[in-house]
Each structure stands twice: as C-alpha cells, then as structure tokens.
Design an enzyme around this catalytic site. Structure first.
Site: not given
Length: 285
Positions: A91-93, A97
């Site tokens: 949930a942090d693309v 990342n």
C-alpha cells in the site's frame, strides 16, 4: 509502536512471497528475502535488490532488454492480483518502492504499509474502475455510494456532476513529464522522469472525500489508500506507456477471477461478483 516493528514488516514480506510462489508470478515480480536469524523488532536484514526506479525510463532501457510497457503491465497485474488474492497488498507503491531488475522483473520493496480491501469494497471498486474508463459518472456515483456508508436519499445526478468535475481536475494533475531525446542514440537515448505534486494528490483525495460527504456518503479509509496507489500507477503509465489505456487493455487483469458473473446490489448497480476475503482496513507495521 507498529510503525517501527520490523517483525511485522517481515511478516508482510512473507505473505507477499507466499502469494508470488502460489500464483506462479516469480517470473515477473519478486521481493527481498528476509534473513530472520539476523532480524528483530528493531532490525530488518534482507536481500538487496539491484534495480532502477520504475519512473526512470532511460535507466530501465539501460538495465534490461524487456519492453518498459511490458514491465509496467507485469507490475500492475501483480499488484492487482495481490489486492484480490493475498491476505494484504503493498500500500505504498511510490517509485522508490518499485524497482526494475536486470532480468526485467519488478521488485516490490518496503512493506511498511500494507492494506486490505473487503469483498464489498472491491466489488464496488470494479464498477468504479469500469465506469472511469467509460466516463460513466452515473454508474461511478452508484459504485461510490456502495463503497461508503450513505444516507437513504442520494441525489445521484448531482453526485455524478461533482464527480465529473473532480476527475476533470484529476486529469490535469500537476505531473511534469520531461522527455529528452538524444538524436544520435535515437529512441534508445530517450529518457523521462516524472515529478508528482504530493500535496496536490493528497488535496484531491480530500476533495473526493468531501464530495462524498456533501452527498451523504462517508468512504472507508481503505478507499483513499487504494486510490492513492492508482494515482502512482497513473504516473508510471504516463512515462512508460503513454498510449496504454489501463482499464480498457485486456492485458491488464484488474478484474477479479469471478468477473464473468454479475449481480445487482442494493443500489441497483450491476457490478461483478468478486472473490470473498476478510478484512477491510490498512495497516502500518
């Protein structure tokens, strides 16, 4: 605090690892191996993935022979599949990342924030994404009403009008795409980078929430988190595959496995039935 509990992040990595292996996706995506014997709540020791950010087109072309558009589609399909088929999804693309490796695979790193989408929310999200591709704001309004807790009386026509205005602004999101071509090198010398105004992204998300509340609809937090990841992928599409229509292209598998069957929900909206899976929040480790 959960935010600094690296044992939880190691657990999230293991979930994603098992998901990749179970779904046979190791050929297109990977994540770091965790050395648990050297890790603790405050220290995380893992494999180093050598790659380049998904936003650096020239570096992608330098590091791998794989077509950038194919790499992007593989990243999208892996992420969408994890939303549907894994216990949690990344949930942090943001670009730092997601790494493109020399073999063309996408490396997902930093599982400090993961999310879960409930079956009900995903069912409505499918209709939302489909209506977004068609510019069908009436269906979109009904899908969003399904996602959030809403009052008995929703003026869907007015809601659809506000959504149209919102997504028109979203299309003009302040993202600068800088392209420089080296005439001597031809297309192989093409480079691109993107700068995303994060403050504007956050403001637009708040605006969408406010639009919903104005029409008596309150969205769950999972919705905002999911939409933010879509905004990231939209930026990557602008760089790597500007002609790609993500929600129209058959190569992008954003629908659930059960998308061939349909049901009518309580709001009278025809939307695909998705696989059931518990959980409906997002987690910080």
């Amino acid at each position: 605090m959960d935010e600094v509990d690296f044992l939880k992040e190691a657990h999230h990595l293991q979930i994603f690892t098992d998901f990749l292996d179970k779904r046979g996706l190791r050929g297109v995506a990977t994540c770091p191996y965790v050395y648990r014997q050297f890790s603790s709540k405050r220290v995380l020791v893992m494999e180093r993935l050598n790659g380049v950010p998904l936003t650096d087109l020239s570096s992608i072309r330098a590091v791998t022979s794989k077509d950038p558009e194919t790499v992007l589609i593989n990243a999208l399909n892996t992420w969408f599949a994890s939303v549907l088929g894994a216990e949690t999804f990344h949930a942090d693309v943001h670009a730092g990342n997601l790494l493109v490796l020399p073999d063309g695979r996408v490396g997902f790193i930093d599982f400090g924030i993961v999310g879960r989408i409930s079956p009900v929310t995903w069912k409505a999200m499918e209709a939302l994404l489909g209506s977004l591709a068609l510019g069908d704001y009436n269906t979109m309004a009904r899908a969003l009403a399904t996602i959030g807790a809403c009052s008995e009386h929703v003026d869907y026509s007015a809601f659809a009008g506000d959504l149209k205005s919102f997504f028109t602004e979203l299309e003009g999101l302040n993202s600068s795409l800088v392209v420089a071509a080296d005439a001597a090198a031809g297309m192989r010398g093409l480079s691109a980078s993107v700068e995303v105004d994060q403050a504007q992204v956050n403001r637009l998300l708040l605006d969408l929430v406010a639009i919903g509340e104005r029409h008596g609809i309150r969205f769950p937090r999972e919705f905002g988190l999911f939409v933010k990841q879509l905004l990231y992928f939209d930026r990557y599409t602008r760089i790597l595959a500007p002609e790609l229509r993500v929600f129209d292209d058959q190569r992008v598998n954003w629908r659930s496995a059960a998308a061939s069957s349909f049901s009518i929900d309580d709001a009278g909206l025809e939307i695909p039935v998705s696989a059931t899976r518990p959980g409906s929040n997002y987690l910080y480790n």
